[in-house]
Design a protein around this motif. Structure first.
Motif, PDB file in Angstrom:
ATOM      1  N   LEU A 129       0.801  -1.240   0.136  1.00 39.33           N
ATOM      2  CA  LEU A 129      -0.067  -0.047   0.011  1.00 39.33           C
ATOM      3  C   LEU A 129       1.113   1.155   0.127  1.00 39.33           C
ATOM      4  O   LEU A 129       0.455   2.334  -0.555  1.00 39.33           O
ATOM      5  N   GLN A 132       2.366   1.831  -3.339  1.00 41.07           N
ATOM      6  CA  GLN A 132       1.183   2.349  -4.170  1.00 41.07           C
ATOM      7  C   GLN A 132       1.028   3.879  -3.932  1.00 41.07           C
ATOM      8  O   GLN A 132       0.776   4.709  -5.142  1.00 41.07           O
ATOM      9  N   GLU A 133       0.958   4.358  -2.801  1.00 37.56           N
ATOM     10  CA  GLU A 133       0.927   5.826  -2.601  1.00 37.56           C
ATOM     11  C   GLU A 133       2.129   6.528  -2.945  1.00 37.56           C
ATOM     12  O   GLU A 133       2.078   7.606  -3.466  1.00 37.56           O
ATOM     13  N   LEU A 136       1.468   7.210  -6.702  1.00 41.55           N
ATOM     14  CA  LEU A 136       0.456   8.104  -6.937  1.00 41.55           C
ATOM     15  C   LEU A 136       1.084   9.552  -6.516  1.00 41.55           C
ATOM     16  O   LEU A 136       0.960  10.242  -7.425  1.00 41.55           O
ATOM     17  N   ARG A 166      -7.967  -2.058  -0.297  1.00 40.30           N
ATOM     18  CA  ARG A 166      -7.394  -0.763  -0.831  1.00 40.30           C
ATOM     19  C   ARG A 166      -6.164  -0.965  -1.622  1.00 40.30           C
ATOM     20  O   ARG A 166      -6.003  -0.019  -2.589  1.00 40.30           O
ATOM     21  N   TYR A 169      -8.401  -0.750  -4.970  1.00 40.32           N
ATOM     22  CA  TYR A 169      -8.559   0.526  -5.112  1.00 40.32           C
ATOM     23  C   TYR A 169      -7.461   1.402  -5.566  1.00 40.32           C
ATOM     24  O   TYR A 169      -7.755   2.152  -6.320  1.00 40.32           O
ATOM     25  N   ASN A 170      -6.485   1.471  -4.899  1.00 42.16           N
ATOM     26  CA  ASN A 170      -5.154   2.121  -5.500  1.00 42.16           C
ATOM     27  C   ASN A 170      -4.853   1.906  -6.897  1.00 42.16           C
ATOM     28  O   ASN A 170      -4.295   2.482  -7.540  1.00 42.16           O
ATOM     29  N   ARG A 173      -7.008   3.643  -9.123  1.00 44.38           N
ATOM     30  CA  ARG A 173      -6.746   5.221  -9.043  1.00 44.38           C
ATOM     31  C   ARG A 173      -5.572   5.290  -9.804  1.00 44.38           C
ATOM     32  O   ARG A 173      -5.580   6.557 -10.406  1.00 44.38           O
ATOM     33  N   LEU A 174      -4.465   4.770  -9.627  1.00 47.83           N
ATOM     34  CA  LEU A 174      -3.493   4.847 -10.525  1.00 47.83           C
ATOM     35  C   LEU A 174      -3.790   4.901 -11.920  1.00 47.83           C
ATOM     36  O   LEU A 174      -3.357   5.930 -12.708  1.00 47.83           O
TER      37      LEU A 174
END
Length: 542
Positions: A129, A132-133, A136, A166, A169-170, A173-174
């Motif tokens: 996670l 991924q953050e 982003l 999540r 989800y990420n 979003r990416l």
């Protein structure tokens, strides 16, 4: 710009002692990282038999030769699943980092299938996670090398299942943000894990090894009575020719990685400007060499240190323009350059007092006005306490500083150099304040307060309670409680312990600080220059 004049003697006995202590901690760090690699390498005979590359070999094949590779969160999971420091294997079953693929800097994650068949661990999930953050925030393509047995059902916890959503989800979003997501499926990607390639924009599947299905043969038979082979249910060839889940079918691991590299070249992601070089420029090198950082910082946070000495061994030409040097002098603020680019620095030569907090607030806001990124070098026992400081408005001025840190509109990067206690962790842009990156030196300490202070607080409270009840103080029991508190605080404040819980993005060798920070700030600058092409939804297959 003024050059920092160093007062450290690298030939002194004190320097040698500090250096030996720091290098011993670095050696401990490398030994733990080697333990993770060795645990994975035990599976090499099996991987060789199957014609596969080990996970770390896959990462090495993917990367451009000679390009920088910054591994992230290498201690994730340390002492979490296994509390024994002699046997705990760090890494969380994942290999994460930032590297260059086909000339493009990417965030790379790889399932460490050499350990428990790549089963997802609790901290491995958090590590993924966080990767991924980072992708982003810094607008970096996300490349995932997948081979995982899925969740470890023996350690199943419902909160892990819910929070794990999540990850998907990420990925969505990416893609929607216009950031390419590339998956190379080297082996199993089952149940929820099947959505990792499913939510990728480009999928490479390795023939004969890749598997992606929502229910594998055992679960399928148990749930429906249907009998099917792995290949029929989710083999790479089936997905590339029938379901359409895969765009590319590779002959083996190496071929799959070749395809991923060629794909990154074709995407021309860095057409807006290739990553800036961090090659050493002799004209920019610090006058005081970075390798001296190993002997600059005392290992005991109680010993004072002038953080100008640390700055002098990080920034270009050891040049630093102090901001308000004579006002709140325990809080050091100023301007410098790193690899030719301006940065603002905030650090500590003591506790944060009202004047220091006011100065830091002013400096942070000024950097935001000028678009200058911020570097926080944490080394503080926290905000100062006492009657005088309270009457001088410590809460008010400290709150202003926290407001400035929390709302700064320029990239912030934090390095834990020494102590990070109490609200000082917050005011100096700790993990909770969303810096782009947080790195730690192996001697760093993070806690709400020091262990001795916590034990003394408990003693005062216990003695006061006994006095109110008219009872004698049990000194033996109180001493045992004090000892337990000190041991608990010392254990949890250790940089290896906190890094195991992902309270930073990695423990680094102090001698590598200049290059690590240079790369991190360059990633921030590249993200600011890059124009994305977001879409309403992520890329979906027909």
């Amino acid at each position: 710009m003024p050059v920092i004049e160093s007062r450290i003697d690298p030939t002194s006995a004190a320097f040698a002692e500090r250096r030996a202590g720091m290098l011993a901690l670095v050696e401990r760090l490398r030994a733990l990282e080697a333990r993770s690699a060795a645990a994975s390498a035990k599976s090499k005979p099996l991987f060789d038999k199957r014609g596969q590359l080990l996970p770390r070999e896959r990462v090495a094949r993917l990367l451009d030769p000679g390009a920088p590779w910054l591994e992230l969160s290498s201690l994730a999971g340390w002492l979490v699943d296994d509390p024994n420091p002699d046997t705990s294997v760090p890494g969380g079953g994942m290999i994460n980092g930032i590297g260059t693929v086909g000339g493009t800097r990417c965030v790379i994650t790889a399932s460490d299938a050499g350990i428990d068949a790549g089963a997802i661990q609790h901290m491995g999930r958090e590590k993924l996670l966080r990767a991924q953050e980072i992708a982003l925030q810094n607008k970096l393509p996300f490349v995932q090398l997948i081979e995982s047995a899925g969740a470890n059902l023996l350690k199943y916890q419902v909160d892990g299942f819910v929070h794990g959503g999540r990850i998907f989800y990420n990925l969505a979003r990416l893609s929607a943000e216009g950031i390419p997501v590339v998956a190379v499926v080297h082996g199993s990607s089952t149940a929820g894990g099947a959505y990792m390639p499913g939510l990728s924009d480009y999928v490479v599947m390795v023939r004969g090894r890749a598997r992606a299905f929502l229910a594998g043969p055992p679960l399928l038979k148990a749930a429906t009575g249907e009998i099917a082979t792995d290949e029929e249910l989710g083999g790479g060839e089936m997905h590339a020719t029938v379901s359409g889940l895969g765009e590319y079918l590779a002959d083996d691991d190496a071929d799959g990685l070749r395809i991923a590299r060629e794909l990154m070249v074709r995407l021309q992601w860095d057409a807006q400007g290739a990553p800036a070089s961090l090659a050493d420029d002799p004209s920019l090198e610090p006058i005081h060499p970075p390798h001296e950082l190993a002997g600059t910082m005392p290992l005991d946070f109680r010993q004072p240190v002038d953080m100008h000495e640390v700055i002098a061994r990080i920034v270009d030409r050891s040049e630093f323009l102090d901001f308000g040097a004579d006002y709140g002098p325990a809080t050091v603020c100023g301007h410098a350059s790193l690899y030719g680019r301006p940065i603002g620095i905030v650090t500590n030569n003591g506790p944060l007092d009202p004047a220091g907090a006011t100065k830091a607030t002013h400096f942070i806001q000024s950097c935001c006005q000028s678009g200058i990124p911020l570097l926080y070098l944490q080394n503080t026992t926290g905000y100062i306490v006492g009657r005088a400081s309270e009457q001088a408005g410590m809460i008010k001025h400290g709150s202003k500083m926290i407001q400035a840190v929390a709302n700064a509109n320029v990239p912030s990067i934090t390095l834990m150099c020494g102590a990070s206690f109490g609200a000082g962790n917050y005011g100096m842009c700790g993990r909770a304040y969303g810096p782009r990156f947080v790195f730690a030196w192996p001697n760093a300490r993070t806690a709400v307060m020091g262990g001795e202070q916590a034990a003394l607080v408990m003693r005062i409270v216990a003695e006061g309670g006994a006095k109110r009840r008219g009872l004698p103080v049990d000194e033996a029991q109180l001493a045992a409680v004090e000892q337990k508190i000190v041991a608990s605080f010392d254990r949890q404040s250790d940089a290896f312990y906190t890094s195991g819980r992902l309270l930073d993005d990695g423990v680094i060798d102090p001698r590598d600080t200049r290059r690590v920070l240079g790369l991190a700030f360059e990633l921030c600058r590249s993200a600011a220059r890059r124009t994305l092409r977001p879409v309403q939804f992520g890329v979906a297959r027909p």
